[in-house]
Design an enzyme around this catalytic site. Structure first.
Site, PDB file in Angstrom:
ATOM      1  N   ASP A  74      69.588  30.054  29.402  1.00 42.39           N
ATOM      2  CA  ASP A  74      70.023  31.361  29.903  1.00 42.39           C
ATOM      3  C   ASP A  74      70.715  31.268  31.264  1.00 42.39           C
ATOM      4  OD1 ASP A  74      68.660  32.199  27.702  1.00 42.39           O
ATOM      5  OD2 ASP A  74      67.440  33.697  28.746  1.00 42.39           O
ATOM      6  N   HIS A 219      66.878  27.285  31.379  1.00 38.81           N
ATOM      7  CA  HIS A 219      68.003  27.833  32.140  1.00 38.81           C
ATOM      8  C   HIS A 219      68.957  26.716  32.553  1.00 38.81           C
ATOM      9  CE1 HIS A 219      64.823  30.853  32.547  1.00 38.81           C
ATOM     10  NE2 HIS A 219      65.801  31.732  32.634  1.00 38.81           N
TER      11      HIS A 219
HETATM   12 ZN   LIG Z   1      68.102  35.567  32.476  1.00 39.46          ZN
END
Ligand SMILES: [Zn+2]
Length: 258
Positions: A74, A219
């Site tokens: 993400d 991430h």
């Molecule tokens: Zn996020």
């Protein structure tokens, strides 16, 4: 019917019954605080825990006998981290899904193109990732989703259908926004906390909690993801886990058909 609707109906029936009992002085006034507190608590939990599917359905994991998992990254694309991550994934022949921010795609167009070219999926993670996103109106949420879809479509020529709610927060406004924009909500079953924990803690969690049919949340915004993913991919292979794309894991289309 989603749990939110069922619980709300139940709550109002109980509240109505208690108000009648209160009028007949059969119960004390303070007792009304019990269902109200429980109801509010449930609303907050349902909002923060995406896996509860409280307001609407999100794909978080699947039941399977095969040792398959999906990786998701993400908040990118990041000008430095994402290209390095693409190299590591290429080295291990692993495919992932990148839930990108519209504003980052606009600044790193070629990286998103390369991500798509390498066979990874591109999903929508809002345009700005605003801290206040969950307080936006359905209209404002839908506008962010549409703007990001436009950015993705402009870059890779495909309109995405996969959406990950920022912070995994869900509510009735997002339900409306996703219906309006025709998007699938994608959650996760394993949160690594890679953005806040150190490398070893993240790896320990990943190795101890990886389960067949799961979706791993990571991430591509911090340098430490590179050694983490390098070691994790080796561990997955050693433990016979096969990495599959989200569309294959859930048997859904990641892009709208032309
Ligand atoms: Zn996020």
């Amino acid at each position: 019917m989603f749990r939110y609707t069922t619980i709300s109906i139940l709550f109002f029936i109980i509240l109505f019954a208690m108000i009648i009992l209160l009028q007949r002085q059969a119960i004390p006034a303070w007792s009304l605080a019990i269902p109200v507190t429980l109801y509010l608590l449930k609303l907050v939990l349902g909002s923060t825990l995406i896996g509860l599917n409280f307001y609407f359905f999100s794909y978080c994991k699947t039941k399977t006998n095969e040792k398959v998992i999906a990786l998701t990254f993400d908040d990118g694309p990041h000008p430095v981290i994402t290209p390095k991550l693409l190299d590591i994934l290429e080295k291990h022949e692993a495919k992932a899904t990148f839930f990108c921010l519209g504003k980052n795609i606009a600044e790193n167009n070629s990286i998103t193109k390369q991500t798509d070219k390498n066979g990874h999926l591109i999903g929508n993670h809002t345009f700005t990732h605003s801290k206040w996103f969950d307080l936006f109106s359905a209209k404002k949420m839908a506008a962010e989703i549409k703007a990001t879809n436009k950015e993705i479509e402009h870059t890779i020529g495909k309109k995405p259908t996969l959406f990950r709610p920022p912070y995994g927060v869900t509510n009735p406004s997002l339900k409306k926004a996703l219906e309006k924009t025709n998007m699938f909500s994608i959650g996760w079953s394993l949160r690594s906390f890679d953005a806040v924990r150190d490398k070893q803690k993240v790896l320990n969690k990943l190795k101890s909690k990886t389960k067949a049919g799961g979706v791993v949340l990571l991430h591509d915004t911090d340098e430490k993801i590179i050694p983490i993913i390098d070691e994790y991919l080796v561990w997955l292979k050693t433990n016979q886990f096969k990495i599959v794309s989200l569309d294959k894991l859930f048997n859904i289309e990641a892009y709208e058909s032309a």
